[in-house]
Design an enzyme around this catalytic site. Structure first.
Site, PDB file in Angstrom:
ATOM      1  N   LYS A 161       0.809  -1.218   0.000  1.00 22.47           N
ATOM      2  CA  LYS A 161       0.000   0.000   0.000  1.00 22.47           C
ATOM      3  C   LYS A 161       0.848   1.275   0.000  1.00 22.47           C
ATOM      4  O   LYS A 161       0.446   2.280  -0.574  1.00 22.47           O
ATOM      5  CB  LYS A 161      -0.939   0.011   1.213  1.00 22.47           C
ATOM      6  CG  LYS A 161      -2.040  -1.039   1.158  1.00 22.47           C
ATOM      7  CD  LYS A 161      -2.972  -0.853   2.347  1.00 22.47           C
ATOM      8  CE  LYS A 161      -3.675  -2.128   2.766  1.00 22.47           C
ATOM      9  NZ  LYS A 161      -4.656  -2.630   1.828  1.00 22.47           N
TER      10      LYS A 161
ATOM     11  N   GLU B 241      -6.316   1.801  -2.310  1.00 17.35           N
ATOM     12  CA  GLU B 241      -5.476   0.707  -2.789  1.00 17.35           C
ATOM     13  C   GLU B 241      -6.059   0.190  -4.086  1.00 17.35           C
ATOM     14  O   GLU B 241      -7.189   0.528  -4.457  1.00 17.35           O
ATOM     15  CB  GLU B 241      -5.425  -0.438  -1.763  1.00 17.35           C
ATOM     16  CG  GLU B 241      -6.762  -1.143  -1.563  1.00 17.35           C
ATOM     17  CD  GLU B 241      -6.624  -2.494  -0.856  1.00 17.35           C
ATOM     18  OE1 GLU B 241      -5.513  -3.041  -0.825  1.00 17.35           O
ATOM     19  OE2 GLU B 241      -7.647  -2.996  -0.370  1.00 17.35           O
TER      20      GLU B 241
ATOM     21  N   ARG C 156      -7.098  -7.979  -9.213  1.00 15.20           N
ATOM     22  CA  ARG C 156      -7.746  -9.278  -9.423  1.00 15.20           C
ATOM     23  C   ARG C 156      -9.230  -9.035  -9.600  1.00 15.20           C
ATOM     24  O   ARG C 156      -9.694  -7.903  -9.502  1.00 15.20           O
ATOM     25  CB  ARG C 156      -7.537 -10.160  -8.190  1.00 15.20           C
ATOM     26  CG  ARG C 156      -8.036  -9.446  -6.924  1.00 15.20           C
ATOM     27  CD  ARG C 156      -8.044 -10.348  -5.717  1.00 15.20           C
ATOM     28  NE  ARG C 156      -8.065  -9.606  -4.471  1.00 15.20           N
ATOM     29  CZ  ARG C 156      -9.154  -9.135  -3.866  1.00 15.20           C
ATOM     30  NH1 ARG C 156     -10.345  -9.317  -4.406  1.00 15.20           N
ATOM     31  NH2 ARG C 156      -9.068  -8.482  -2.730  1.00 15.20           N
TER      32      ARG C 156
ATOM     33  N   ASN D 266      -6.874  -3.459  -6.008  1.00 17.89           N
ATOM     34  CA  ASN D 266      -6.912  -4.916  -5.944  1.00 17.89           C
ATOM     35  C   ASN D 266      -6.737  -5.429  -7.364  1.00 17.89           C
ATOM     36  O   ASN D 266      -7.573  -5.185  -8.231  1.00 17.89           O
ATOM     37  CB  ASN D 266      -8.228  -5.397  -5.331  1.00 17.89           C
ATOM     38  CG  ASN D 266      -8.308  -5.042  -3.852  1.00 17.89           C
ATOM     39  OD1 ASN D 266      -7.298  -5.097  -3.145  1.00 17.89           O
ATOM     40  ND2 ASN D 266      -9.471  -4.650  -3.382  1.00 17.89           N
TER      41      ASN D 266
ATOM     42  N   GLU E 283      -9.818   1.131  -5.245  1.00 17.91           N
ATOM     43  CA  GLU E 283     -10.645   1.455  -4.085  1.00 17.91           C
ATOM     44  C   GLU E 283     -10.365   2.886  -3.632  1.00 17.91           C
ATOM     45  O   GLU E 283      -9.205   3.264  -3.431  1.00 17.91           O
ATOM     46  CB  GLU E 283     -10.359   0.483  -2.930  1.00 17.91           C
ATOM     47  CG  GLU E 283     -10.762  -0.951  -3.254  1.00 17.91           C
ATOM     48  CD  GLU E 283     -10.706  -1.878  -2.042  1.00 17.91           C
ATOM     49  OE1 GLU E 283     -11.408  -2.900  -2.052  1.00 17.91           O
ATOM     50  OE2 GLU E 283      -9.946  -1.585  -1.079  1.00 17.91           O
TER      51      GLU E 283
ATOM     52  N   HIS F  56     -14.020  -3.411   8.737  1.00 15.64           N
ATOM     53  CA  HIS F  56     -13.367  -3.136   7.458  1.00 15.64           C
ATOM     54  C   HIS F  56     -13.597  -4.225   6.422  1.00 15.64           C
ATOM     55  O   HIS F  56     -12.852  -4.343   5.461  1.00 15.64           O
ATOM     56  CB  HIS F  56     -11.862  -2.899   7.641  1.00 15.64           C
ATOM     57  CG  HIS F  56     -11.552  -1.917   8.717  1.00 15.64           C
ATOM     58  ND1 HIS F  56     -12.002  -0.608   8.672  1.00 15.64           N
ATOM     59  CD2 HIS F  56     -10.887  -2.035   9.890  1.00 15.64           C
ATOM     60  CE1 HIS F  56     -11.597   0.019   9.759  1.00 15.64           C
ATOM     61  NE2 HIS F  56     -10.935  -0.817  10.526  1.00 15.64           N
TER      62      HIS F  56
ATOM     63  N   GLU G 171      -2.518   7.056   8.058  1.00 16.23           N
ATOM     64  CA  GLU G 171      -3.362   7.889   7.199  1.00 16.23           C
ATOM     65  C   GLU G 171      -4.307   8.723   8.024  1.00 16.23           C
ATOM     66  O   GLU G 171      -4.674   8.344   9.138  1.00 16.23           O
ATOM     67  CB  GLU G 171      -4.251   6.992   6.321  1.00 16.23           C
ATOM     68  CG  GLU G 171      -3.577   6.397   5.141  1.00 16.23           C
ATOM     69  CD  GLU G 171      -4.550   5.549   4.337  1.00 16.23           C
ATOM     70  OE1 GLU G 171      -4.075   4.894   3.408  1.00 16.23           O
ATOM     71  OE2 GLU G 171      -5.766   5.523   4.637  1.00 16.23           O
TER      72      GLU G 171
END
Ligand code: ADP
Ligand code: ADP
Ligand code: MG
Length: 652
Positions: free
Chosen positions: A116, A293, A297, A295, A275, A235, A200
């Site tokens: 990340k 981030e 996939r 992903n 995202e 989350h 963050e």
């Protein structure tokens, strides 16, 4: 297009990929562990290869065995699904080194987004807005704490190698920073073998909105609009939808452009998700979203995008991986209607969402889509399958599509209410409660909604008397029996020798329930319940329920009330203990009587033999005493019939 592919995964996603492969005339090879030898994905695939024992480290994460299986079966490409090896660039290298195609992005793209912190630095350079924060290499506590102060509390500590919501801690106050940091590091080390973190800004009224992107090897990248995954618990996504409620044209334009820019920055090919975290405290604003981030996939929630865009993303994956161009250009991709996905998990919402296991004795999804909607059930299990502790306990995804958000949400609620799962504790009632939640229904979602409403969302009302009575009726075995020709006998008379009433015991949670079930000549049933239900109900048999030896589940809306039915034989002693009488545990024939009225007997002494269910059962004295009454040899008795009554003074 490939002639044959191998799917390096299990469960619903393996089944999902096999489905599209078949549609395209591509043969499929499944892989499986010991625990999955009889799994649905193995049954559905054209071929299957055993790759090792049940633990994932010895099977589904064994890239070497998976590649060997592909080579041995002549598969040309490997689809990784999600989870497992799907974002492991070393696996991609292994696959390509073996001369096979990885159905997904290049190892380089995965590496670029794998951590990340590095991904954020890269995105900053590419001009994509990233969450304000620290994502540098240095990891000293003092430095991190001072960065946190600069950023301004609340902050979020995140494992840079994180995934699935692990290794994250929200910190409200500087005093709590160092403890939260050690917690996040511990978790990250255990889950990812990497305890480095980033810090963050914790975004206020956060909404998780992500953009589906797709690239091909010719450098084309398109987006397929957004999904809102703000309904989260710890989350992790619970219900996802597309499009995002309240989305404005300005924010959509800014987000989708940023997403395409992000994918292009890493020469992305295949399916991916960018995202974003959105600050919804002032409504949806085009300058209040940040990259979290990527992903690299296919995502669990991809079906909602397929529903609103009319695409098959797995088909796109196979086409792009086999060297074809993207099936559609950006202008050909349009949005239509609204879709929801709810993830059904084996977990106990009422007990802090404790993961559950068990055998799915009963598994029934709606046969048809709710009125005015379309529906997809994505699952990798069938009736009789076990939810083992080895893998993710997701049982199914219920996906619905309707003309608008309200229609789709109504359809989701209806589909969940018609879903029947028994044998493991599941979260369908929680999902249905969330679908019916006033804020969720109004589209007023943020990632804290579930926590704030948790009490109401997880509360299960106690079973009504009707539900308990239905369970008792099913447990009694009286259903399906011909109505008796005996004259109707009142409940008060049940204890007498010719009673036609069955005595049934049930357990609901900690509660023991005694029910007396009587068959009426007209085919209806009378069920009398003791406290706290204290009622006598007149029932017809049919109801939504599932039963197997020792168990009854009664379905009411999306709730499955499960009752244990103690074994009558095992219970016989317990029922009789301390009481003055011994009752027949089941209907049968008194075959032999070995004690007489007035006789003094001792504990354990055989008193009579009952022949029932083609077996002989010895009824023995449960305590010392004197026989006041005993059944006669040759008598036919029903369960609950008193076989032996002790004289009162016998209690000692
Ligand atoms: P999504 O946004 O698709 O839900 P998640 O990060 O929640 O993405 O993970 C998707 C799936 O992959 C989930 O079923 C999760 O259990 C699984 N998963 C996530 N991380 C890992 C991992 N490191 N190893 C194995 N499975 C994982
Ligand atoms: P993972 O790899 O575990 O999915 P993410 O970075 O995607 O990690 O974060 C998971 C979830 O945590 C997000 O979906 C969001 O709900 C929440 N989250 C992440 N970053 C922030 C942030 N800066 N502020 C508020 N919530 C956040
Ligand atoms: Mg994420």
């Amino acid at each position: 297009m490939f002639a044959k592919i191998l799917i390096a995964n299990r469960g619903e996603i393996a089944c999902r990929v096999i489905h599209t492969a078949r549609k395209l005339g591509v043969r499929s090879v499944a892989v499986y562990s010991d625990a999955d030898a009889g799994a649905l994905h193995v049954e559905k695939a054209d071929e299957a290869v055993h790759i090792g024992p049940s633990p994932v480290g010895e099977s589904y994460l064994r890239g070497d065995r998976i590649v060997a299986a592909a080579l041995a079966t002549g598969a040309e490409a490997i689809h990784p699904g999600y989870g497992f090896l799907s974002e492991n660039p070393d696996f991609v290298d292994q696959v390509t080194a073996a001369g096979l195609v990885f159905i997904g992005p290049s190892a380089a793209s995965i590496r670029a987004m794998g951590l990340k912190d590095a991904a954020k630095r890269l995105m900053e350079k590419a001009g994509v807005p990233v969450v304000p924060g620290y994502h540098g290499e240095a990891q000293e506590i003092v430095l991190l704490a001072s960065k946190a102060r600069e950023i301004g509390y609340p902050v979020l500590i995140k494992a840079r190698a994180g995934g699935g919501g692990k290794g994250m801690r929200r910190v409200e106050h500087p005093d709590d920073f160092s403890e939260a940091l050690s917690g996040a590091r511990r978790e990250a080390k255990a889950a990812f073998g990497d305890d480095r973190v980033l810090v963050e800004k914790y975004v206020e009224k956060p909404r998780h909105i992500e953009v589906q992107v797709f690239g091909d090897i010719f450098g084309n990248v398109v987006h397929l609009y957004e999904r809102d995954c703000s309904a989260q618990r710890r989350h992790q996504k619970v219900i996802e939808e597309a499009p995002a409620p309240g989305m404005t044209p300005a924010l959509r334009k800014a987000m989708t452009e940023a997403a395409v820019k992000a994918a292009k920055a890493i020469n992305y090919s295949g399916a991916g998700t960018i995202e974003f975290i959105v600050d919804a405290s002032q409504g949806l604003k085009a300058d209040r979203f940040w990259f979290m981030e990527m992903n690299t996939r296919l995502q669990v929630e991809h079906p909602v995008t397929e529903m609103v865009t009319g695409t098959d993303l797995v088909e796109w994956q196979l086409r792009v991986a086999s060297g074809e161009k993207l099936p559609k250009t950006q202008s050909e991709i349009t949005l239509s209607g609204h879709a929801f996905e709810a993830r059904i998990y084996a977990e106990d919402a009422a007990k802090g969402f404790l993961p559950a296991t068990g055998t799915l004795h009963h598994l029934k999804f709606p046969d048809t889509a709710p009125e005015g909607a379309s529906m997809r059930i994505e699952t990798g299990v069938r009736t009789g399958d076990a939810i083992s502790p080895f893998y993710d306990p997701m049982i199914a995804k219920v996906v619905v599509h309707g003309k608008g958000r309200q229609a789709a949400l109504g359809a989701l609620g209806a589909a969940l209410s018609q879903t029947e799962i028994a044998g493991s504790t599941v979260n369908t009632a929680f999902l249905a409660a969330l679908a019916a939640d006033a804020d969720f229904s109004a589209g007023d979602v943020d990632t804290g909604l579930i926590d704030r409403h948790q009490q109401a969302l997880t509360a299960v009302p106690p079973p009504s008397s009707e539900i308990v009575a239905a369970a008792a009726l099913a447990a009694s075995g009286a259903e399906g029996q011909a109505p008796t020709r005996d004259p109707w006998s009142s409940l008060a008379g049940y204890a007498h020798f010719h009673a036609i009433t069955r005595r049934t015991r049930l357990r609901y949670g900690e509660d023991d329930i005694l029910a007396l079930v009587s068959m009426r000549p007209d085919g209806r049933f009378q069920v009398a319940l003791d406290a706290p239900y204290d009622s006598a109900l007149d029932l017809r048999a049919a109801r939504r329920l599932a039963s197997w030896p020792g168990h009854v589940t009664v379905f009411s809306g999306a709730v499955g009330y499960s009752f244990a039915v103690p074994d009558p034989l095992a219970k016989a002693d317990e029922i009789a203990a301390g009481a003055d009488s011994l009752r027949a545990p089941m209907p049968g024939l008194v075959k032999l009587v070995r004690a007489a009225k007035g006789e003094a007997v001792i504990k354990g002494q055989p008193l009579l033999i009952l022949e029932a269910m083609k077996m002989e059962h010895t009824i023995s004295a449960t305590h010392d005493g004197t026989i006041a009454e005993i059944a006669t040899e040759g008598a036919q008795v029903t369960d609950g019939t008193v076989l032996v009554r002790f004289a009162e003074e016998a209690h000692s």
